[in-house]
Design a protein around this motif. Structure first.
Motif, PDB file in Angstrom:
ATOM      1  N   ASP A 147       7.211  47.768  32.367  1.00  0.00           N
ATOM      2  CA  ASP A 147       6.848  48.358  31.080  1.00  0.00           C
ATOM      3  C   ASP A 147       5.720  47.571  30.404  1.00  0.00           C
ATOM      4  O   ASP A 147       4.913  48.140  29.678  1.00  0.00           O
ATOM      5  CB  ASP A 147       8.057  48.404  30.139  1.00  0.00           C
ATOM      6  CG  ASP A 147       9.080  49.435  30.603  1.00  0.00           C
ATOM      7  OD1 ASP A 147      10.243  49.320  30.143  1.00  0.00           O
ATOM      8  OD2 ASP A 147       8.739  50.311  31.403  1.00  0.00           O
ATOM      9  N   ARG A 148       5.658  46.264  30.642  1.00  0.00           N
ATOM     10  CA  ARG A 148       4.602  45.432  30.066  1.00  0.00           C
ATOM     11  C   ARG A 148       3.244  45.765  30.676  1.00  0.00           C
ATOM     12  O   ARG A 148       2.237  45.643  30.024  1.00  0.00           O
ATOM     13  CB  ARG A 148       4.883  43.957  30.312  1.00  0.00           C
ATOM     14  CG  ARG A 148       5.980  43.419  29.449  1.00  0.00           C
ATOM     15  CD  ARG A 148       6.169  41.970  29.705  1.00  0.00           C
ATOM     16  NE  ARG A 148       7.371  41.472  29.058  1.00  0.00           N
ATOM     17  CZ  ARG A 148       7.939  40.333  29.334  1.00  0.00           C
ATOM     18  NH1 ARG A 148       7.435  39.548  30.242  1.00  0.00           N
ATOM     19  NH2 ARG A 148       9.024  39.966  28.706  1.00  0.00           N
ATOM     20  N   ARG A 176      16.828  45.078  35.496  1.00  0.00           N
ATOM     21  CA  ARG A 176      16.404  45.106  34.099  1.00  0.00           C
ATOM     22  C   ARG A 176      15.110  44.327  33.923  1.00  0.00           C
ATOM     23  O   ARG A 176      14.169  44.783  33.272  1.00  0.00           O
ATOM     24  CB  ARG A 176      17.500  44.526  33.209  1.00  0.00           C
ATOM     25  CG  ARG A 176      17.163  44.627  31.710  1.00  0.00           C
ATOM     26  CD  ARG A 176      18.113  43.829  30.842  1.00  0.00           C
ATOM     27  NE  ARG A 176      17.931  42.421  31.111  1.00  0.00           N
ATOM     28  CZ  ARG A 176      18.916  41.579  31.436  1.00  0.00           C
ATOM     29  NH1 ARG A 176      20.160  41.997  31.505  1.00  0.00           N
ATOM     30  NH2 ARG A 176      18.675  40.309  31.692  1.00  0.00           N
ATOM     31  N   ASP A 177      15.043  43.119  34.524  1.00  0.00           N
ATOM     32  CA  ASP A 177      13.829  42.302  34.421  1.00  0.00           C
ATOM     33  C   ASP A 177      12.641  42.992  35.076  1.00  0.00           C
ATOM     34  O   ASP A 177      11.531  42.969  34.541  1.00  0.00           O
ATOM     35  CB  ASP A 177      14.042  40.930  35.064  1.00  0.00           C
ATOM     36  CG  ASP A 177      15.017  40.066  34.287  1.00  0.00           C
ATOM     37  OD1 ASP A 177      15.300  40.388  33.108  1.00  0.00           O
ATOM     38  OD2 ASP A 177      15.518  39.080  34.865  1.00  0.00           O
ATOM     39  N   ARG A 236      11.500  45.756  32.771  1.00  0.00           N
ATOM     40  CA  ARG A 236      10.825  45.189  31.602  1.00  0.00           C
ATOM     41  C   ARG A 236       9.416  44.748  31.980  1.00  0.00           C
ATOM     42  O   ARG A 236       8.456  45.013  31.262  1.00  0.00           O
ATOM     43  CB  ARG A 236      11.619  44.029  31.047  1.00  0.00           C
ATOM     44  CG  ARG A 236      11.025  43.462  29.763  1.00  0.00           C
ATOM     45  CD  ARG A 236      11.817  42.313  29.194  1.00  0.00           C
ATOM     46  NE  ARG A 236      11.925  41.273  30.188  1.00  0.00           N
ATOM     47  CZ  ARG A 236      13.040  40.580  30.439  1.00  0.00           C
ATOM     48  NH1 ARG A 236      14.141  40.822  29.765  1.00  0.00           N
ATOM     49  NH2 ARG A 236      13.061  39.648  31.357  1.00  0.00           N
ATOM     50  N   ASP A 237       9.263  44.098  33.129  1.00  0.00           N
ATOM     51  CA  ASP A 237       7.935  43.681  33.576  1.00  0.00           C
ATOM     52  C   ASP A 237       7.042  44.867  33.845  1.00  0.00           C
ATOM     53  O   ASP A 237       5.856  44.832  33.541  1.00  0.00           O
ATOM     54  CB  ASP A 237       8.041  42.809  34.834  1.00  0.00           C
ATOM     55  CG  ASP A 237       8.668  41.459  34.556  1.00  0.00           C
ATOM     56  OD1 ASP A 237       8.704  41.061  33.380  1.00  0.00           O
ATOM     57  OD2 ASP A 237       9.113  40.813  35.521  1.00  0.00           O
TER      58      ASP A 237
END
Length: 111
Positions: free
Chosen positions: A109-110, A102-103, A106-107
């Motif tokens: 996607d940033r 998940r992390d 998320r990274d």
């Protein structure tokens, strides 16, 4: 290179004397600053202001208190059901893998 980094300190087991004392004071309940200073002098075997953490850990591992603690942990572990513990460990491992994924997503996607 000629510079000593934190990684070198860990590899050689040398800890600056003041850092060694502050670690001892943080970890050992009831230890006085003067006792921490005496211990740092004892483990500054080369007299260069660096304490030999490996020698310190060997002293601790050979102590009766450490051995007694290890014995209590073994007894405690033996009282638990190993099958149940294995299941919990696998579940925790899966949960950690999900969190990591998940992390990472998320990274990504940033970016």
């Amino acid at each position: 290179g000629g510079e000593r980094g934190e990684r070198d300190t860990i590899t050689t087991y040398e800890v600056p004397k003041r850092r060694f004392e502050s670690i001892l004071l943080a970890l050992v309940t009831g230890l006085t600053p003067s006792q921490a200073s005496r211990l740092s002098l004892r483990f500054d075997v080369a007299g260069n202001g660096l304490c030999d953490a490996k020698r310190f850990s060997i002293m601790i591992e050979r102590s009766d208190a450490w051995k007694a603690c290890g014995q209590r942990l073994r007894v405690s572990r033996d009282r638990h059901n190993h099958r149940s513990r294995r299941g919990k460990s696998k579940s925790l491992s899966r949960e950690m893998d999900r969190d990591r994924d998940r992390d990472r997503d998320r990274d990504r996607d940033r970016d």
